[in-house]
Write a protein that holds these residues in place. Sequence first.
Motif, PDB file in Angstrom:
ATOM      1  N   PRO A   1      31.661  19.538 -11.761  1.00  0.00           N
ATOM      2  CA  PRO A   1      31.817  18.115 -12.195  1.00  0.00           C
ATOM      3  C   PRO A   1      32.944  16.969 -11.284  1.00  0.00           C
ATOM      4  O   PRO A   1      32.940  15.948 -11.646  1.00  0.00           O
ATOM      5  CB  PRO A   1      33.278  17.799 -13.142  1.00  0.00           C
ATOM      6  N   GLU A   2      33.241  17.277 -10.312  1.00  0.00           N
ATOM      7  CA  GLU A   2      33.618  16.428  -8.962  1.00  0.00           C
ATOM      8  C   GLU A   2      32.701  16.461  -8.475  1.00  0.00           C
ATOM      9  O   GLU A   2      33.001  15.429  -7.544  1.00  0.00           O
ATOM     10  CB  GLU A   2      35.192  17.028  -8.495  1.00  0.00           C
ATOM     11  N   ALA A   3      31.546  17.096  -8.042  1.00  0.00           N
ATOM     12  CA  ALA A   3      30.613  16.576  -6.969  1.00  0.00           C
ATOM     13  C   ALA A   3      29.459  15.351  -7.209  1.00  0.00           C
ATOM     14  O   ALA A   3      29.362  14.986  -8.369  1.00  0.00           O
ATOM     15  CB  ALA A   3      29.351  17.653  -7.380  1.00  0.00           C
ATOM     16  N   LEU A   4      29.489  14.273  -6.638  1.00  0.00           N
ATOM     17  CA  LEU A   4      29.147  13.240  -6.729  1.00  0.00           C
ATOM     18  C   LEU A   4      27.434  13.075  -6.149  1.00  0.00           C
ATOM     19  O   LEU A   4      26.862  12.442  -6.773  1.00  0.00           O
ATOM     20  CB  LEU A   4      29.774  11.823  -6.089  1.00  0.00           C
ATOM     21  N   LEU A   5      27.076  13.894  -4.766  1.00  0.00           N
ATOM     22  CA  LEU A   5      26.182  14.144  -4.525  1.00  0.00           C
ATOM     23  C   LEU A   5      25.856  15.467  -4.080  1.00  0.00           C
ATOM     24  O   LEU A   5      27.059  16.451  -3.999  1.00  0.00           O
ATOM     25  CB  LEU A   5      25.997  12.990  -3.639  1.00  0.00           C
ATOM     26  N   ASP A   6      25.273  16.344  -4.572  1.00  0.00           N
ATOM     27  CA  ASP A   6      24.654  17.590  -4.733  1.00  0.00           C
ATOM     28  C   ASP A   6      23.208  18.094  -3.471  1.00  0.00           C
ATOM     29  O   ASP A   6      22.354  17.755  -4.166  1.00  0.00           O
ATOM     30  CB  ASP A   6      24.501  18.303  -5.890  1.00  0.00           C
ATOM     31  N   ILE A   7      23.100  17.975  -2.210  1.00  0.00           N
ATOM     32  CA  ILE A   7      22.088  18.509  -1.818  1.00  0.00           C
ATOM     33  C   ILE A   7      21.834  19.763  -1.500  1.00  0.00           C
ATOM     34  O   ILE A   7      22.846  20.369  -1.274  1.00  0.00           O
ATOM     35  CB  ILE A   7      22.567  18.096  -0.441  1.00  0.00           C
ATOM     36  N   ARG A   8      21.124  19.957  -1.936  1.00  0.00           N
ATOM     37  CA  ARG A   8      20.183  21.321  -1.608  1.00  0.00           C
ATOM     38  C   ARG A   8      18.752  21.882  -1.014  1.00  0.00           C
ATOM     39  O   ARG A   8      17.330  20.904  -1.238  1.00  0.00           O
ATOM     40  CB  ARG A   8      19.796  22.008  -3.971  1.00  0.00           C
ATOM     41  N   ASN A   9      18.967  22.823  -0.764  1.00  0.00           N
ATOM     42  CA  ASN A   9      17.236  22.526   0.128  1.00  0.00           C
ATOM     43  C   ASN A   9      16.673  21.843   1.208  1.00  0.00           C
ATOM     44  O   ASN A   9      15.731  21.189   0.886  1.00  0.00           O
ATOM     45  CB  ASN A   9      16.880  23.893  -0.700  1.00  0.00           C
ATOM     46  N   LEU A  10      17.746  21.211   1.698  1.00  0.00           N
ATOM     47  CA  LEU A  10      17.110  19.256   1.997  1.00  0.00           C
ATOM     48  C   LEU A  10      16.464  19.827   3.726  1.00  0.00           C
ATOM     49  O   LEU A  10      16.516  20.321   3.900  1.00  0.00           O
ATOM     50  CB  LEU A  10      17.876  18.447   1.845  1.00  0.00           C
ATOM     51  N   SER A  11      15.293  19.799   3.172  1.00  0.00           N
ATOM     52  CA  SER A  11      14.814  19.080   4.577  1.00  0.00           C
ATOM     53  C   SER A  11      14.149  18.420   5.328  1.00  0.00           C
ATOM     54  O   SER A  11      13.302  17.505   3.973  1.00  0.00           O
ATOM     55  CB  SER A  11      13.272  20.674   5.075  1.00  0.00           C
ATOM     56  N   MET A  12      13.667  17.396   6.595  1.00  0.00           N
ATOM     57  CA  MET A  12      12.639  16.225   6.550  1.00  0.00           C
ATOM     58  C   MET A  12      12.094  17.108   7.661  1.00  0.00           C
ATOM     59  O   MET A  12      12.631  16.613   9.066  1.00  0.00           O
ATOM     60  CB  MET A  12      14.235  15.370   6.782  1.00  0.00           C
ATOM     61  N   ARG A  13      10.860  16.951   8.223  1.00  0.00           N
ATOM     62  CA  ARG A  13       9.552  17.071   8.883  1.00  0.00           C
ATOM     63  C   ARG A  13       9.245  15.402   8.992  1.00  0.00           C
ATOM     64  O   ARG A  13       9.165  14.858   8.565  1.00  0.00           O
ATOM     65  CB  ARG A  13       8.660  17.840   8.638  1.00  0.00           C
ATOM     66  N   PHE A  14       9.192  15.955  10.763  1.00  0.00           N
ATOM     67  CA  PHE A  14       7.699  15.012  11.212  1.00  0.00           C
ATOM     68  C   PHE A  14       6.859  15.297  11.611  1.00  0.00           C
ATOM     69  O   PHE A  14       7.148  16.005  13.176  1.00  0.00           O
ATOM     70  CB  PHE A  14       8.610  13.608  11.988  1.00  0.00           C
ATOM     71  N   HIS A  15       6.094  15.057  11.850  1.00  0.00           N
ATOM     72  CA  HIS A  15       4.073  14.851  12.339  1.00  0.00           C
ATOM     73  C   HIS A  15       4.052  14.173  13.530  1.00  0.00           C
ATOM     74  O   HIS A  15       3.884  12.798  13.150  1.00  0.00           O
ATOM     75  CB  HIS A  15       3.482  15.128  11.150  1.00  0.00           C
ATOM     76  N   VAL A  16       4.677  14.905  15.266  1.00  0.00           N
ATOM     77  CA  VAL A  16       4.139  13.475  15.774  1.00  0.00           C
ATOM     78  C   VAL A  16       2.719  13.985  16.638  1.00  0.00           C
ATOM     79  O   VAL A  16       2.824  15.530  16.974  1.00  0.00           O
ATOM     80  CB  VAL A  16       5.221  13.565  16.774  1.00  0.00           C
ATOM     81  N   GLY A  17       2.109  13.284  17.870  1.00  0.00           N
ATOM     82  CA  GLY A  17       1.309  13.307  18.560  1.00  0.00           C
ATOM     83  C   GLY A  17       1.903  13.570  19.782  1.00  0.00           C
ATOM     84  O   GLY A  17       2.457  13.640  19.929  1.00  0.00           O
ATOM     85  N   ARG A  18       1.037  14.721  20.030  1.00  0.00           N
ATOM     86  CA  ARG A  18       1.757  14.875  22.008  1.00  0.00           C
ATOM     87  C   ARG A  18       1.152  14.484  22.878  1.00  0.00           C
ATOM     88  O   ARG A  18      -0.354  14.094  22.684  1.00  0.00           O
ATOM     89  CB  ARG A  18       1.694  16.816  22.051  1.00  0.00           C
ATOM     90  N   GLY A  19       1.143  14.424  23.799  1.00  0.00           N
ATOM     91  CA  GLY A  19       0.997  13.770  25.190  1.00  0.00           C
ATOM     92  C   GLY A  19       0.895  12.358  25.660  1.00  0.00           C
ATOM     93  O   GLY A  19       1.578  11.149  24.930  1.00  0.00           O
ATOM     94  N   PHE A  20       0.122  11.758  26.647  1.00  0.00           N
ATOM     95  CA  PHE A  20       0.043  10.150  26.763  1.00  0.00           C
ATOM     96  C   PHE A  20       0.129   9.711  24.976  1.00  0.00           C
ATOM     97  O   PHE A  20      -1.042   9.724  25.272  1.00  0.00           O
ATOM     98  CB  PHE A  20      -1.403  10.252  27.663  1.00  0.00           C
ATOM     99  N   LEU A  21       0.433   8.441  25.051  1.00  0.00           N
ATOM    100  CA  LEU A  21       0.602   7.620  23.949  1.00  0.00           C
ATOM    101  C   LEU A  21       0.454   8.724  22.909  1.00  0.00           C
ATOM    102  O   LEU A  21      -0.163   7.728  21.796  1.00  0.00           O
ATOM    103  CB  LEU A  21      -0.398   6.990  23.703  1.00  0.00           C
TER     104      LEU A  21
END
Length: 360
Positions: free
Chosen positions: A22-42
Motif C-alpha cells: 500500500p505504500e508503493a507509489l511506483l512498482d517496477i517489475r522485470n523492466l528491460s530497455m533494449r536499443f538496436h543500433v548499427g555498427r561500423g562507419f555511420l
Amino acid sequence: MTAVRSERERSDASALGTGSDPEALLDIRNLSMRFHVGRGFLGMGARMTVNAVSDVNLTVRRGETLGLVGESGCGKTTLGRCILRAYKPTSGELRYRREDGAVVDLATLGTRQLRPYRRQIRTVFQDPNSSLNPRMTLLQIVGEPLLANDLARGDELRERVAEGLRLVGLRPEYMRRYPHAFSGGERQRIGIARALITGPRLVVADEAVSALDVSVRSQILNLLDDLQEQLGLTYVFVSHDLSVIQHLCSRVAVMYLGRIVEEATTDDLFERPRHPYTETLLRALPLPDPRLRGSRKRIPLRGEVPDPASPPAGCTFHPRCPYAQERCDTEEPALLPLRSRRTARCHYADTLDLEGVVAD
C-alpha cells in the motif's frame, strides 16, 4: 456500442487492482530497455542489440527519496527516462498507484492515455543552461506545463507561476526576465519550479546538481529536501556522486551494466556494502579528515566497463572484481534477499567482509 466496449477494454487494461504494497507509489517489475543500433562507419554495419536496462525490479514508496547510483553508462538515466515514459520499455511493468488506490501499468499506455500522468510524474534536468529555452521568459518557461495540460490560463496562470517562483526562492517580478539574467543555481531553481508547477506526486531528478558549483549544490539539495517535506513529494534521484546520494536519499539502488547489483537503506549501504562494486564506489569518496586518508585501502577497478552489446558470461562484474572466483566466470548471480530488507547480486554477499565508510 463499439466505443463503449473500447473504453471498457482500455480501463480493464490499465487498472490492475490495488497492488500488494500500500505504500508503493511506483512498482517496477522485470523492466528491460533494449536499443538496436548499427555498427561500423555511420552505423551502416550489422545491427546489434544494447541492453541498457535488464530485468530491473524496484519499488518506490510514497514520500521517500530513492537514489539510483553508478558510473556513466550503467543505465541509470535510461531507467529514469523509462519511469517518465520518455522511452517505452521493451518489456516489463511500471505499476503506478493512482490517488484513488488503483494501479495502472504505465508501460502499456499509449500517448493519449499517458497524458493525465504526465503532470503527476515530472523531471528536473541535469543542465539548467540547455534545459531552459533562452528565447522564453520565466513566465513562459514555468507556465508552459500549465498551458500544455489545460490547467490554467491568463491571470490564473500568472498567479500560479508567481507562487511557483516564490516556492523555490525566486521573486515573482522576475517572471518577465530571460534565463541569461540568472546564475546557474537560479536557473536550476527555475527548472525545479517548472517541474513542480503541475503539482506532481513523483519527481525524477537526473543529475540535478552535477552541473552546479560546489558552493551552490548544498543550497539546491536543501531546497529539494524542504520541498519534499512541504509538498509530500516522492523523488527518484539519479546521480554518480555518492556524497550527494548520502545527503538526500533514504534508500539506494546501485546499478552496473543495466542491472541492479545492490539495494539497501542509505545507512546500511554506506556502513557495510554487500557487493564489491558498491565497495569500490565508496572507496572513491574523498575523506574530509586528512588524518584518515592513509587509513583506507584503495583497490582500483581492473579494466574498463564491458560492452553492453556483448556483456561477459557469468557475473557481469567478474572481469573487474578483486574477489572473483571460478564460479563467477560462468554462473550469473541472482539478486538475493538479505537481512534488513536489502538485496545484492553476488554469490558471496553473505560471506565477503567489505569495507564501508563512516556516516557524516
